[in-house]
Write an enzyme that holds these catalytic residues in place. Structure first.
Site, PDB file in Angstrom:
ATOM      1  N   GLY A 186       0.784  -1.238   0.000  1.00 23.45           N
ATOM      2  CA  GLY A 186       0.000   0.000   0.000  1.00 23.45           C
ATOM      3  C   GLY A 186       0.812   1.283   0.000  1.00 23.45           C
ATOM      4  O   GLY A 186       0.427   2.266  -0.612  1.00 23.45           O
ATOM      5  N   ASP A 203       0.171   3.611   4.104  1.00 20.32           N
ATOM      6  CA  ASP A 203      -0.786   4.341   3.287  1.00 20.32           C
ATOM      7  C   ASP A 203      -1.896   4.942   4.141  1.00 20.32           C
ATOM      8  O   ASP A 203      -2.260   6.088   3.988  1.00 20.32           O
ATOM      9  CB  ASP A 203      -1.366   3.433   2.178  1.00 20.32           C
ATOM     10  CG  ASP A 203      -1.877   2.092   2.691  1.00 20.32           C
ATOM     11  OD1 ASP A 203      -1.839   1.837   3.923  1.00 20.32           O
ATOM     12  OD2 ASP A 203      -2.314   1.269   1.858  1.00 20.32           O
ATOM     13  N   ASP A 253      -6.135   3.094  10.034  1.00 19.53           N
ATOM     14  CA  ASP A 253      -7.561   2.788  10.124  1.00 19.53           C
ATOM     15  C   ASP A 253      -7.874   2.347  11.560  1.00 19.53           C
ATOM     16  O   ASP A 253      -8.016   3.179  12.448  1.00 19.53           O
ATOM     17  CB  ASP A 253      -7.873   1.721   9.074  1.00 19.53           C
ATOM     18  CG  ASP A 253      -9.348   1.427   8.906  1.00 19.53           C
ATOM     19  OD1 ASP A 253     -10.166   2.321   9.142  1.00 19.53           O
ATOM     20  OD2 ASP A 253      -9.702   0.294   8.542  1.00 19.53           O
ATOM     21  N   LYS A 291      -8.000   7.715   9.127  1.00 14.02           N
ATOM     22  CA  LYS A 291      -9.444   7.603   9.384  1.00 14.02           C
ATOM     23  C   LYS A 291      -9.613   7.558  10.891  1.00 14.02           C
ATOM     24  O   LYS A 291      -9.713   6.483  11.480  1.00 14.02           O
ATOM     25  CB  LYS A 291      -9.984   6.284   8.790  1.00 14.02           C
ATOM     26  CG  LYS A 291     -10.243   6.307   7.309  1.00 14.02           C
ATOM     27  CD  LYS A 291     -11.136   5.133   6.937  1.00 14.02           C
ATOM     28  CE  LYS A 291     -10.550   4.322   5.835  1.00 14.02           C
ATOM     29  NZ  LYS A 291     -11.299   3.090   5.550  1.00 14.02           N
ATOM     30  N   VAL A 325     -11.491   3.640   0.591  1.00 19.11           N
ATOM     31  CA  VAL A 325     -10.911   4.390  -0.533  1.00 19.11           C
ATOM     32  C   VAL A 325      -9.899   3.549  -1.305  1.00 19.11           C
ATOM     33  O   VAL A 325      -9.326   2.600  -0.764  1.00 19.11           O
ATOM     34  CB  VAL A 325     -10.237   5.695  -0.046  1.00 19.11           C
ATOM     35  CG1 VAL A 325     -11.269   6.664   0.474  1.00 19.11           C
ATOM     36  CG2 VAL A 325      -9.173   5.412   1.013  1.00 19.11           C
ATOM     37  N   ASP A 380      -5.583  -0.373  -2.638  1.00 19.68           N
ATOM     38  CA  ASP A 380      -6.209  -1.299  -3.586  1.00 19.68           C
ATOM     39  C   ASP A 380      -7.604  -1.731  -3.155  1.00 19.68           C
ATOM     40  O   ASP A 380      -7.995  -1.592  -1.993  1.00 19.68           O
ATOM     41  CB  ASP A 380      -5.353  -2.563  -3.710  1.00 19.68           C
ATOM     42  CG  ASP A 380      -5.447  -3.433  -2.463  1.00 19.68           C
ATOM     43  OD1 ASP A 380      -5.224  -2.901  -1.349  1.00 19.68           O
ATOM     44  OD2 ASP A 380      -5.766  -4.631  -2.576  1.00 19.68           O
ATOM     45  N   ARG A 427      -4.377   0.448  -7.563  1.00 20.25           N
ATOM     46  CA  ARG A 427      -3.220   1.067  -6.897  1.00 20.25           C
ATOM     47  C   ARG A 427      -2.590   2.152  -7.764  1.00 20.25           C
ATOM     48  O   ARG A 427      -1.958   3.071  -7.276  1.00 20.25           O
ATOM     49  CB  ARG A 427      -2.150   0.017  -6.579  1.00 20.25           C
ATOM     50  CG  ARG A 427      -2.558  -1.011  -5.538  1.00 20.25           C
ATOM     51  CD  ARG A 427      -1.327  -1.770  -5.053  1.00 20.25           C
ATOM     52  NE  ARG A 427      -1.634  -3.003  -4.363  1.00 20.25           N
ATOM     53  CZ  ARG A 427      -1.920  -3.113  -3.060  1.00 20.25           C
ATOM     54  NH1 ARG A 427      -1.960  -2.033  -2.316  1.00 20.25           N
ATOM     55  NH2 ARG A 427      -2.174  -4.285  -2.524  1.00 20.25           N
TER      56      ARG A 427
HETATM   57  P1  5GP Z   1      -5.570  -1.006  10.227  1.00 14.20           P
HETATM   58  O1  5GP Z   1      -4.687  -2.108  10.720  1.00 14.20           O
HETATM   59  O2  5GP Z   1      -5.181   0.364  10.754  1.00 14.20           O
HETATM   60  O3  5GP Z   1      -7.021  -1.300  10.412  1.00 14.20           O
HETATM   61  O4  5GP Z   1      -5.464  -0.981   8.671  1.00 14.20           O
HETATM   62  C1  5GP Z   1      -4.375  -0.572   8.008  1.00 14.20           C
HETATM   63  C2  5GP Z   1      -4.358  -1.218   6.644  1.00 14.20           C
HETATM   64  O5  5GP Z   1      -5.666  -1.572   6.191  1.00 14.20           O
HETATM   65  C3  5GP Z   1      -3.822  -0.242   5.645  1.00 14.20           C
HETATM   66  O6  5GP Z   1      -2.428  -0.367   5.515  1.00 14.20           O
HETATM   67  C4  5GP Z   1      -4.537  -0.647   4.387  1.00 14.20           C
HETATM   68  O7  5GP Z   1      -3.817  -1.683   3.753  1.00 14.20           O
HETATM   69  C5  5GP Z   1      -5.839  -1.228   4.843  1.00 14.20           C
HETATM   70  N1  5GP Z   1      -6.936  -0.235   4.757  1.00 14.20           N
HETATM   71  C6  5GP Z   1      -7.566   0.415   5.742  1.00 14.20           C
HETATM   72  N2  5GP Z   1      -8.509   1.249   5.274  1.00 14.20           N
HETATM   73  C7  5GP Z   1      -8.474   1.127   3.932  1.00 14.20           C
HETATM   74  C8  5GP Z   1      -9.206   1.758   2.856  1.00 14.20           C
HETATM   75  O8  5GP Z   1     -10.078   2.602   3.016  1.00 14.20           O
HETATM   76  N3  5GP Z   1      -8.864   1.351   1.603  1.00 14.20           N
HETATM   77  C9  5GP Z   1      -7.900   0.438   1.346  1.00 14.20           C
HETATM   78  N4  5GP Z   1      -7.670   0.136   0.078  1.00 14.20           N
HETATM   79  N5  5GP Z   1      -7.195  -0.161   2.317  1.00 14.20           N
HETATM   80  C10 5GP Z   1      -7.474   0.186   3.597  1.00 14.20           C
HETATM   81 MG    MG Z   2      -1.613  -1.700   4.020  1.00 17.04          MG
END
Ligand code: 5GP
Ligand code: MG
Length: 191
Positions: free
Chosen positions: A51, A107, A110, A138, A160, A166, A172
């Site tokens: 990402g 990237d 979340d 986010k 997104v 992706d 991407r």
């Molecule tokens: P977390 O572990 O913080 O929940 O998620 C981080 C990873 O989830 C990011 O590196 C990304 O790969 C994926 N991710 C989270 N939100 C999104 C989104 O809105 N779109 C995409 N394509 N990937 C996301």
């Molecule tokens: Mg990622």
């Protein structure tokens, strides 16, 4: 080759949240901010792939400091728009991080689970410092407490794609960041 030409991936977007121009402008300021914080220090950049590939490549060209680059691969999504319960390490670092100033790049922040895991792994190597830079944040989706040191853009809780992000490994290469049309969020032939 398919019989008819594929439509540009842009056509699958319902809305553009961040334009290519806005990304370019923000990266210049972000690079300057990062460089100011590190002064003349060398930075060991760790990018979370896939990402963060596009973001890292463009951001590093805005940072004049000496830089070492390594990548780490972590699974979080698999052909779905919801996060796995616990991210898994798929490919580890090769550079030694002991006594280095580490800048971890992803990237999007979340739930916070991925970055918490990777920061924990990095700290085991006794770096001089660890800071985190994300293109997108986010904030409303956090499941574990986590703050990034550098943030490109804060965005609402919506899935997104583009500029490295992706859906089922597609999109991407879009130069902007946007939201897919509903009919493109469930393409069974890609799974
Ligand atoms: P977390 O572990 O913080 O929940 O998620 C981080 C990873 O989830 C990011 O590196 C990304 O790969 C994926 N991710 C989270 N939100 C999104 C989104 O809105 N779109 C995409 N394509 N990937 C996301
Ligand atoms: Mg990622």
């Amino acid at each position: 080759m398919s019989a008819r030409p594929l439509p540009p991936a842009h056509a699958d977007l319902e809305t553009v949240l961040v334009s290519a121009t806005a990304i370019r402008r923000r990266l210049k300021r972000l690079g300057a901010e990062i460089s100011r914080v590190y002064g003349k220090e060398e930075i060991t950049v760790v990018a979370i792939i896939n990402g963060a590939i596009l973001f890292t490549a463009d951001l590093l060209r805005e940072i004049p400091n000496p830089v070492r680059l390594d990548c780490i691969r972590v699974s979080s999504y698999r052909n779905a728009t919801r996060s796995h319960a616990r991210p898994k390490l798929l490919q580890n670092l090769t550079l030694d991080l002991a006594n280095r100033h580490v800048l971890l790049i992803d990237d999007i922040l979340d739930t916070g689970k991925t970055l918490s895991l990777v920061v924990e792994l990095i700290r085991k190597q006794d770096p001089a410092s660890v800071k985190v830079c994300v293109l997108l944040d986010k904030r409303g989706r956090r499941e574990v407490p986590f703050e990034a040191d550098f943030v490109g853009f804060s965005i609402p809780d919506t899935f997104v794609v583009g500029y490295g992000l992706d859906f089922a490994e597609r999109y991407r290469n879009l130069p902007c960041i946007g939201v897919l049309k509903p009919q493109h969020q469930n393409p069974p032939e890609w799974a």
